[in-house]
Motif scaffolding. Structure first.
Motif: not given
Length: 363
Positions: A83-90
């Motif tokens: 959705e946001l094009g960010v790094l996966p934060p998990g």
């Protein structure tokens, strides 16, 4: 509630003492002289395996850096990434939680950032920590600085870095991904799909090819006393670090000692049916120039445990081909589950650090 190093309402100070209104609160590092220091350790991995390693290592040092994979595409991380094009934060969140303190502040924040929203709405399934990390990424525009801010809020013991500043995909060569065609070799893309394949993973590569490494991660590898790789999902958490060119180069050139921690059991999907030797062969196939100083193996796992009665002589020879000493220990939890016991793992790490060489004493 207050803890040492954090005063509610006070902005973090940078290393030079200036107020960190800009998005880069520096993490204090040991001075160059490092008179009688704690060991400087960099741990590479992702997911539960890296969390186990960090939970053990934080018992030995406060000069600890986690370099975390950024290829997750499932669950909350996958949704935010899409959705946001960010790094996966998990995986970054899990590493931060593992480094939280054992006091009320640390335990509370560890639980808060791991808490997931319930329900079937848009927030359902998202972890609080994932949203916090992404919010800071969007505000600051710097993934490293944002993680430093989260680390200070949580008063973590150590530092958490992404291995790359761009989201990555894993593409695996798999035999028998389609059970109806067990001999067929196909390409399977995506961390979640690779982890769950019913076939046999033969190799992986990263997309985009030759991704850039985060400079701070490269520095952490080069400046470490010890670099710890594994345990974790072999193809999707351990191997990806070896496929980022700048990280791979740093791993081969660093003066640090290198420790590889073997898993306690084959992983359904990724390494189903793998022997301990096969795990080492996969590492060597993907990083032929990588030398390792020690390989830690749970003795019970390879003498009638999850790996069955392993060929210890063959395992030792496989370790020797990587330049490593094979170290057998007891590091699994007593309940029989394939999970590492943090205290036993810490004791095993400490013995290895003491007896297999290091760049200067810390005791």
């Amino acid at each position: 509630m207050s803890v040492a190093g954090y005063v509610p309402g006070r902005q973090p100070q940078s290393r030079t003492g200036e107020r960190a209104g800009s998005p880069s609160p520096s993490r204090p590092r040991s001075s160059p002289a490092r008179a009688n220091p704690a060991p400087r350790i960099t741990a590479l991995g992702g997911g539960q395996g890296l969390s186990a390693s960090l939970s053990a290592l934080r018992r030995l040092t406060s000069d600890l850096t986690a370099v975390v994979t950024v290829a997750d595409d499932g669950g909350s991380s996958g949704r935010l990434r899409e959705e946001l094009g960010v790094l996966p934060p998990g995986d970054l969140r899990k590493a931060l939680a593992a480094l939280c303190g054992d006091d009320d502040w640390g335990r509370t924040w560890s639980e808060v950032i791991q808490q997931r929203f319930t329900g079937n709405g848009e927030l359902g399934g998202h972890a609080v920590g994932n949203l916090l990390i992404v919010a800071l990424w969007e505000k600051l525009g710097d993934p490293v600085a944002a993680l430093d801010w989260v680390g200070r809020l949580l008063n973590v013991q150590g530092r958490v870095l992404p291995m790359s500043a761009v989201p990555l995909d894993i593409e695996a060569t798999v035999r028998g991904h389609d059970p109806a065609r067990p001999a067929e070799v196909s390409a399977v893309r995506g961390q979640a799909s690779v982890a769950a394949t019913p076939g046999t993973v033969q190799s992986i590569r990263l997309l985009p090819d030759e991704p850039p490494a985060v400079p701070e991660a490269v520095t952490a590898v080069r400046e470490a006393d010890w670099v710890v790789l594994g345990p974790g999902s072999w193809f999707t958490s351990v191997l990806p670090h070896l496929l980022v060119p700048e990280l791979a180069k740093a791993l081969t050139e660093t003066r640090a000692r290198r420790l590889l921690t073997l898993n306690l059991a084959p992983q359904p999907g990724e390494t189903e049916g793998f022997t301990p030797q096969r795990h080492l062969e996969v590492i060597a196939d993907h990083a032929p120039d990588l030398a390792v100083d020690a390989i830690l193996v749970d003795e019970r796992a390879v003498t009638g445990g999850a790996f069955g009665q392993a060929d210890l002589e063959g395992l030792e020879k496989a370790a020797e081909r990587m330049g490593a000493a094979l170290v057998l220990g007891t590091v699994a939890r007593a309940d029989g589950t394939p999970r590492h016991d943090p205290e036993l793992l810490a004791a095993a790490y400490d013995r290895i650090f003491r007896t297999h060489g290091r760049i200067g004493p810390w005791r």
